[in-house]
Design a protein around this motif. Structure first.
Motif, PDB file in Angstrom:
ATOM      1  N   THR A 191       9.403  14.058  -2.770  1.00  0.00           N
ATOM      2  CA  THR A 191       8.995  13.020  -3.715  1.00  0.00           C
ATOM      3  C   THR A 191       9.055  13.554  -5.148  1.00  0.00           C
ATOM      4  OG1 THR A 191       7.465  12.243  -2.025  1.00  0.00           O
ATOM      5  CG2 THR A 191       7.201  11.309  -4.224  1.00  0.00           C
ATOM      6  N   PHE A 206       0.852  -1.206   0.000  1.00  0.00           N
ATOM      7  CA  PHE A 206       0.000   0.000   0.000  1.00  0.00           C
ATOM      8  C   PHE A 206       0.883   1.250   0.000  1.00  0.00           C
ATOM      9  CE2 PHE A 206      -3.734  -2.265   2.390  1.00  0.00           C
ATOM     10  CZ  PHE A 206      -4.011  -2.980   1.254  1.00  0.00           C
ATOM     11  N   TYR A 207       1.964   1.193   0.753  1.00  0.00           N
ATOM     12  CA  TYR A 207       2.854   2.352   0.813  1.00  0.00           C
ATOM     13  C   TYR A 207       3.615   2.541  -0.499  1.00  0.00           C
ATOM     14  CZ  TYR A 207       6.774   5.361   2.156  1.00  0.00           C
ATOM     15  OH  TYR A 207       7.709   6.363   2.206  1.00  0.00           O
ATOM     16  N   GLU A 208       4.188   1.474  -1.001  1.00  0.00           N
ATOM     17  CA  GLU A 208       5.103   1.619  -2.146  1.00  0.00           C
ATOM     18  C   GLU A 208       4.370   1.745  -3.479  1.00  0.00           C
ATOM     19  OE1 GLU A 208       8.091  -1.417  -2.080  1.00  0.00           O
ATOM     20  OE2 GLU A 208       8.840  -0.804  -0.105  1.00  0.00           O
ATOM     21  N   ARG A 209       3.162   1.158  -3.582  1.00  0.00           N
ATOM     22  CA  ARG A 209       2.452   1.185  -4.863  1.00  0.00           C
ATOM     23  C   ARG A 209       1.130   1.939  -4.776  1.00  0.00           C
ATOM     24  NH1 ARG A 209       3.416  -2.985  -8.477  1.00  0.00           N
ATOM     25  NH2 ARG A 209       1.160  -3.215  -8.697  1.00  0.00           N
ATOM     26  N   THR A 246       0.208  10.340   2.082  1.00  0.00           N
ATOM     27  CA  THR A 246      -0.227   9.786   0.790  1.00  0.00           C
ATOM     28  C   THR A 246      -1.417   8.847   0.971  1.00  0.00           C
ATOM     29  OG1 THR A 246       1.456   8.020   0.915  1.00  0.00           O
ATOM     30  CG2 THR A 246       2.045  10.022  -0.304  1.00  0.00           C
ATOM     31  N   CYS A 255       5.252  10.442   2.013  1.00  0.00           N
ATOM     32  CA  CYS A 255       4.992  10.130   3.421  1.00  0.00           C
ATOM     33  C   CYS A 255       3.912   9.058   3.490  1.00  0.00           C
ATOM     34  CB  CYS A 255       4.521  11.384   4.169  1.00  0.00           C
ATOM     35  SG  CYS A 255       3.792  11.002   5.792  1.00  0.00           S
ATOM     36  N   ALA A 311      11.053   8.247  -2.775  1.00  0.00           N
ATOM     37  CA  ALA A 311      10.492   7.249  -3.708  1.00  0.00           C
ATOM     38  C   ALA A 311       8.972   7.157  -3.618  1.00  0.00           C
ATOM     39  CB  ALA A 311      11.115   5.874  -3.433  1.00  0.00           C
ATOM     40  N   TYR A 312       8.424   7.229  -2.398  1.00  0.00           N
ATOM     41  CA  TYR A 312       6.996   6.911  -2.218  1.00  0.00           C
ATOM     42  C   TYR A 312       6.218   7.950  -1.425  1.00  0.00           C
ATOM     43  CZ  TYR A 312       9.402   2.446  -3.004  1.00  0.00           C
ATOM     44  OH  TYR A 312      10.224   1.458  -3.484  1.00  0.00           O
ATOM     45  N   GLU A 342      -5.055   1.514  -4.115  1.00  0.00           N
ATOM     46  CA  GLU A 342      -5.860   1.138  -5.280  1.00  0.00           C
ATOM     47  C   GLU A 342      -5.058   0.266  -6.248  1.00  0.00           C
ATOM     48  OE1 GLU A 342      -8.998   1.828  -5.559  1.00  0.00           O
ATOM     49  OE2 GLU A 342      -9.377   1.220  -7.637  1.00  0.00           O
ATOM     50  N   ALA A 343      -3.768   0.560  -6.382  1.00  0.00           N
ATOM     51  CA  ALA A 343      -2.934  -0.159  -7.351  1.00  0.00           C
ATOM     52  C   ALA A 343      -2.523  -1.543  -6.857  1.00  0.00           C
ATOM     53  CB  ALA A 343      -1.688   0.666  -7.681  1.00  0.00           C
TER      54      ALA A 343
END
Lengths: 199, 199
Positions: free
Chosen positions: B164, B18-21, B105, B101, B98-99, B24-25
């Motif tokens: 970011t 959930f954090y990195e992508r 987010t 907060c 990269a992703y 929803e994705a």
């Protein structure tokens, strides 16, 4: 509708959906349905959602450039220019409390998706950054104009994110007042640079 | 693995995805694949992605509470507590560039989805807000402790979003230094309140 009107309509609908629901959560099919086009007609304009995203970012770039140019033309001083920028947070507070900042949330989402268009989306921030830097330069702050520009941009993004989380208009207004006080401390009213200088 | 270890592993993997992508994705199927469980075994623990989200938020709440309590216990002063919070931006800069907060987010994404859990996600911000407010109260700033807490939170969110977008470590460090200078101006070192007071 002419072909160019149809294309424009697709981009407008997608822009709104990407903002209000997110890029990933908006399907290609949903955009087509909302526009009310047959699949064949739709495909004539766009083959993929990524192509639509490119068009949305290009349109936002164009609209942002026009808005910033108009502000620079109409404002009485660079300080008023910067104030115009900061006041977007109040003008658009309803949308921001519901969906966040259109630029910041798009950049965040595309970063997570490691999307090819993520640097294009950052280009939207760069427009504001360059424009704010120019205002600070006009205010005689050449040496740290870029740092000051990023600082204003940073505060506007922080306000937007917390506004979305807490939906607290008093907080928004207090922080805008705080940015304005900071701005005046950077560039005192009545100082020689606080007058209009063409860019 | 025991049933509770399996459940824990699902929540950890989902939290990271959930954090990195993005929420929803990340599909339910992707979480199951990454955990390496049969569908039957997976369904025993969670029936829907929303249930996993609830568990992820609950776990983040628990971890955040523990982190804040540890900081409060270990720091020499409320100012050091607040400084610990601000320094997450440097400690976690690689992930943030990269992703974004993890809290900001998630709140932004769930707001766009108008997700039932959006207020639960805001609860993560509230933990930081309440804790920061307590630190400012300990520093003798009862009257505006909440506004000061939101101001620190706002700046940390603004820094994260621009970090970011621009992936610029120099910017992060400059803004952290600026928050620290602001913090010292609020609560001067050597003032009577700049000593440890149990909460």
């Amino acid at each position: 509708m002419s072909a160019s009107e149809t294309r424009q309509r697709i981009v407008d609908v997608a822009d709104q959906l990407f903002y209000e629901r997110g890029f990933e959560a908006t399907s290609f099919a949903r955009i087509a349905t909302d526009v009310g086009l047959s699949r064949g007609n739709f495909y004539y304009h766009f083959k993929t959602k990524d192509q639509i995203l490119d068009a949305v970012i290009a349109q936002r770039m164009e609209q942002t450039r026009a808005m910033l140019a108009a502000w620079e033309q109409d404002a009485a001083s660079p300080t008023d220019c910067i104030r115009n920028f900061v006041h977007i947070l109040i003008t658009n507070r309803a949308e921001i409390m519901a969906y966040g900042c259109p630029v910041g949330t798009l950049c965040d989402e595309l970063a997570k998706l490691d999307h090819l268009a993520k640097d294009d989306a950052t280009g939207l921030f760069s427009l504001f950054r360059d424009w704010l830097r120019r205002q600070f330069t006009r205010l005689g702050r050449e040496a740290d104009a870029d740092a000051l520009a990023l600082h204003v941009l940073m505060r506007s993004q922080g306000v937007a994110t917390l506004a979305t989380a807490f939906r607290d208009e008093v907080f928004i207004r207090r922080e805008i007042a705080s940015i304005e006080a900071w701005l005046l401390a950077q560039c005192p009213v009545g100082s020689p640079v606080h007058v209009y200088q063409p860019a």
